[in-house]
Design an enzyme around this catalytic site. Sequence first.
Site, short mmCIF file in Angstrom:
data_model
loop_
_atom_site.label_atom_id
_atom_site.label_comp_id
_atom_site.label_asym_id
_atom_site.label_seq_id
_atom_site.Cartn_x
_atom_site.Cartn_y
_atom_site.Cartn_z
N LEU A 60 -33.03 8.09 10.81
CA LEU A 60 -32.29 8.80 9.77
C LEU A 60 -30.81 8.68 10.11
O LEU A 60 -30.43 8.66 11.29
CB LEU A 60 -32.67 10.29 9.74
CG LEU A 60 -34.07 10.67 9.27
CD1 LEU A 60 -34.23 12.19 9.36
CD2 LEU A 60 -34.33 10.20 7.85
N ASP A 61 -29.97 8.63 9.08
CA ASP A 61 -28.53 8.63 9.32
C ASP A 61 -28.11 9.88 10.08
O ASP A 61 -28.76 10.93 9.98
CB ASP A 61 -27.76 8.61 7.99
CG ASP A 61 -27.92 7.31 7.24
OD1 ASP A 61 -28.38 6.32 7.84
OD2 ASP A 61 -27.58 7.28 6.04
N ARG A 62 -27.01 9.79 10.80
CA ARG A 62 -26.48 10.92 11.56
C ARG A 62 -26.39 12.19 10.69
O ARG A 62 -26.78 13.28 11.13
CB ARG A 62 -25.09 10.58 12.10
CG ARG A 62 -24.37 11.76 12.76
CD ARG A 62 -22.88 11.48 12.88
NE ARG A 62 -22.60 10.41 13.81
CZ ARG A 62 -22.32 10.61 15.11
NH1 ARG A 62 -22.28 11.82 15.60
NH2 ARG A 62 -22.06 9.58 15.88
N THR A 64 -27.88 12.92 7.82
CA THR A 64 -29.07 13.28 7.05
C THR A 64 -29.96 14.17 7.91
O THR A 64 -30.20 13.88 9.07
CB THR A 64 -29.85 12.02 6.63
OG1 THR A 64 -29.01 11.18 5.84
CG2 THR A 64 -31.09 12.40 5.83
#
Length: 230
Positions: A60-62, A64
Amino acid sequence: MTPEELLARVLYRDAMVLILDKPAGLAVHAGARDGSHHLMDLLEPLRFGLPRNPELAHRLDRDTSGCLVLGRHRKALARLGEIFAEGSAEKTYWAVVVGKPPTETGLIDKRLKKLERRHGWRMVVDDKGQEAQTEYRVLGSNGRLSWIEAKPKTGRTHQIRVHLAAIGCPIVGDSTYGRGTADLVSPHLHLHARSIRLPFNPKKPAIIATAPVPPHMVETLRQCGWTSPE
């Protein structure tokens, strides 16, 4: 994050799989843009008696938040790798966006390509890029903001963020794909991996986990009609 705080974020655990509620703002792996603290530094308390730390099955993106899947050993990671590679993991995201999509439901089918720049990179819609599809549904709106359920059918980098921006509805707090509009509403990205369904064992029910709404999204979701106290 303390070990106690990390343990409190375990949404699901069995002999093979762990699912965590990842907080927004925490990178999942080393090599993040500023080399700061990341999730892989914190996983020792999640061994639960095994000799090695669990490992990421996806990312997951930082910024998110929400459901993040880890495998507890190599056999589990191999099976999870198959599930994600074949697209049978069912991922549901919640987002708060600026504006409202042209239809209540739809499929965004726009190819994506990584654009390298002198001062960084970003993903862009490009007919020569990789296939990317995102189903969406409007769950609520106050006219200015909308609460969106997004289900990616493919797993491209920044896919939901780029796709929603491409239909004129950038995600609140997105300073990359919504600069000058969405990032003025809030500095925090309003993208949450709400739930995941994993058909891990064909002979058993699928693994299902749901992550609670993060604090930074509560007020904007309520503005769009969300009423759950959870």
